[in-house]
Motif scaffolding. Structure first.
Motif, PDB file in Angstrom:
ATOM      1  N   SER A  28       1.244  -1.179   0.235  1.00 58.47           N
ATOM      2  CA  SER A  28       0.097   0.189   0.133  1.00 58.47           C
ATOM      3  C   SER A  28       0.945   1.517  -0.372  1.00 58.47           C
ATOM      4  O   SER A  28       0.253   1.885  -0.156  1.00 58.47           O
ATOM      5  CB  SER A  28      -1.075   0.389   1.397  1.00 58.47           C
ATOM      6  OG  SER A  28      -0.141   0.529   2.395  1.00 58.47           O
ATOM      7  N   GLN A  35      -6.237   2.868   5.855  1.00 62.27           N
ATOM      8  CA  GLN A  35      -7.418   2.081   5.731  1.00 62.27           C
ATOM      9  C   GLN A  35      -7.335   1.346   6.992  1.00 62.27           C
ATOM     10  O   GLN A  35      -7.898   0.994   7.894  1.00 62.27           O
ATOM     11  CB  GLN A  35      -7.399   1.462   4.111  1.00 62.27           C
ATOM     12  CG  GLN A  35      -7.547   3.513   3.508  1.00 62.27           C
ATOM     13  CD  GLN A  35      -7.493   2.254   1.554  1.00 62.27           C
ATOM     14  OE1 GLN A  35      -7.372   1.221   1.763  1.00 62.27           O
ATOM     15  NE2 GLN A  35      -7.786   3.314   0.908  1.00 62.27           N
ATOM     16  N   SER A  38      -8.116   3.194  10.278  1.00 64.23           N
ATOM     17  CA  SER A  38      -9.602   3.530   9.800  1.00 64.23           C
ATOM     18  C   SER A  38     -10.789   1.997   9.975  1.00 64.23           C
ATOM     19  O   SER A  38     -11.771   2.157  10.747  1.00 64.23           O
ATOM     20  CB  SER A  38     -10.018   4.142   9.218  1.00 64.23           C
ATOM     21  OG  SER A  38      -9.530   5.278   9.227  1.00 64.23           O
ATOM     22  N   GLU A 232      -0.071   0.959  10.959  1.00 66.41           N
ATOM     23  CA  GLU A 232      -1.062  -0.302  10.135  1.00 66.41           C
ATOM     24  C   GLU A 232      -0.566  -1.624  10.300  1.00 66.41           C
ATOM     25  O   GLU A 232      -1.716  -2.488   9.970  1.00 66.41           O
ATOM     26  CB  GLU A 232      -0.605   0.459   8.480  1.00 66.41           C
ATOM     27  CG  GLU A 232      -1.232   1.615   8.481  1.00 66.41           C
ATOM     28  CD  GLU A 232      -3.078   1.534   8.048  1.00 66.41           C
ATOM     29  OE1 GLU A 232      -3.581   1.785   6.865  1.00 66.41           O
ATOM     30  OE2 GLU A 232      -3.402   2.753   9.155  1.00 66.41           O
TER      31      GLU A 232
END
Length: 362
Positions: A28, A35, A38, A232
């Protein structure tokens, strides 16, 4: 050797999913506040039956940020159990507030409204229940008391992921709740991580800014904040393991049930079982004996690992020398007697039986 906690085996059932998630995050090119975080925040909020979940760097930071967001500090008192892990108290003193220690119930190891009420003064701002070992405090009585006295309730749920109180998940029982995702927790990351849950939109928005240097807009700092974020990679791992949390907690309950059935030694005090098993997720299975060190050595000699949670009450720690003269006989007695037996979602019935046999022989 029966390990106290075999994290490699705990994580092995998620291995292929975790490897795919690592590749996804790597490819990513986005590694913070992206993301994955989230998505995890949305999924954890839904799981906890709450409106907001905010990922932070650790369980300690979760509590610190809640206290900071409420603006509590010098001259304010926060009521806390006398037998908790040091992080609960560190969060209070880090913000300049004063911890007021309350003794727990010796059978449940949890604080109760009756003892809390006697500790409330005109300086009290909040009550901080700790759902120790995975068992939930009696939150109805604590929240009613807090409401009567216009106090906030800040849950320390570092050991209670997935626990349920009268149909409601931990995370939605207080004004705000702090979680730890330290690797050994029921919901553990592969490094440090934590989260805050709340239904208070204003509080959530302030914490979202505070965790990111106090900034709601890049380079514009509204508050004196911290750098406290889940990366992440950890968020991706937590998303995977959250899906298996209820299954893992059920496995822990099975181990605890077997221990309570099989351990018959009169020298051991077993943990009191809650009436509703859903109220306990058995992060730890803690027994008591006035010959704790002898039992621990005996288990070691027989190839069984155990741990002590926790050998020194917070008010007796060197860093809190100002409280060393306090008399907290229940917390001090528990510190001398508690011993945590091996428990995990992957522990076999045969290993549980072996531990019970060795204890009964002792």
């Amino acid at each position: 050797m029966i390990k106290f906690l075999d994290l490699k085996s705990v994580n092995s059932k998620y291995e292929s999913e975790i490897q795919r998630a690592f590749a996804r995050v790597l490819n990513s090119g986005w590694y913070l506040l992206g993301q994955e975080l989230s998505a995890f925040e949305a999924e954890f909020a839904k799981y906890c039956q709450v409106n907001y979940a905010i990922g932070v760097a650790s369980g300690l930071d979760a509590l610190k940020l809640i206290i900071k967001a409420y603006g509590f500090g010098v001259g304010d008192e926060i009521i806390v159990p006398s037998n908790t892990y040091i992080a609960t108290v560190l969060a209070i003193t880090d913000c300049g507030a004063t911890p007021v220690f309350v003794e727990p119930n010796a059978d449940t190891h949890l604080i109760e409204a009756s003892n809390i009420e006697r500790a409330i003064t005109d300086k009290t701002k909040a009550i901080m229940p700790v759902h120790l070992y995975g068992r939930v405090c009696d939150m109805d009585s604590i929240c009613d008391l807090a409401k009567e006295n216009h106090l906030k309730v800040i849950d320390d749920a570092a050991q209670a992921h997935g626990a349920i109180y009268k149909g409601t998940r931990v995370g939605n029982l207080a004004d705000a709740t702090g979680f730890s995702f330290y690797p050994s927790k029921n919901l553990g990351a592969m490094g440090d991580a934590g989260a805050i849950t709340t239904n208070d939109e204003m509080l959530a928005n302030k914490i979202i800014a505070l965790r990111n240097y106090g900034s709601q807009k890049r380079y514009y700092n509204k508050y004196k904040g911290l750098n406290s974020r889940i990366d992440e990679l950890q968020a991706a791992v937590l998303r995977i393991k959250l899906a298996g949390l209820d299954e893992d907690n059920a496995a822990r309950r099975r181990v605890a049930h077997l221990y309570n059935e099989m351990i018959s030694s009169s020298k051991i005090i077993l943990p009191e079982l809650p009436k509703d098993q859903g109220e306990h997720v058995w992060h730890l299975f803690v027994v008591r004996t006035d010959r704790r060190d002898l039992l621990k050595q005996y288990l070691d000699d027989n190839g069984i690992a155990s741990q002590v949670h926790y050998p020194i009450a917070p008010h007796k720690q060197q860093c809190y020398s100002e409280y060393n003269k306090l008399s907290m006989p229940i917390a001090e007695k528990l510190a001398d007697e508690v011993l945590s037996l091996p428990i995990s979602p992957v522990m076999s019935d045969q290993d549980v039986k072996r531990v019970a046999e060795v204890i009964n022989e002792w």
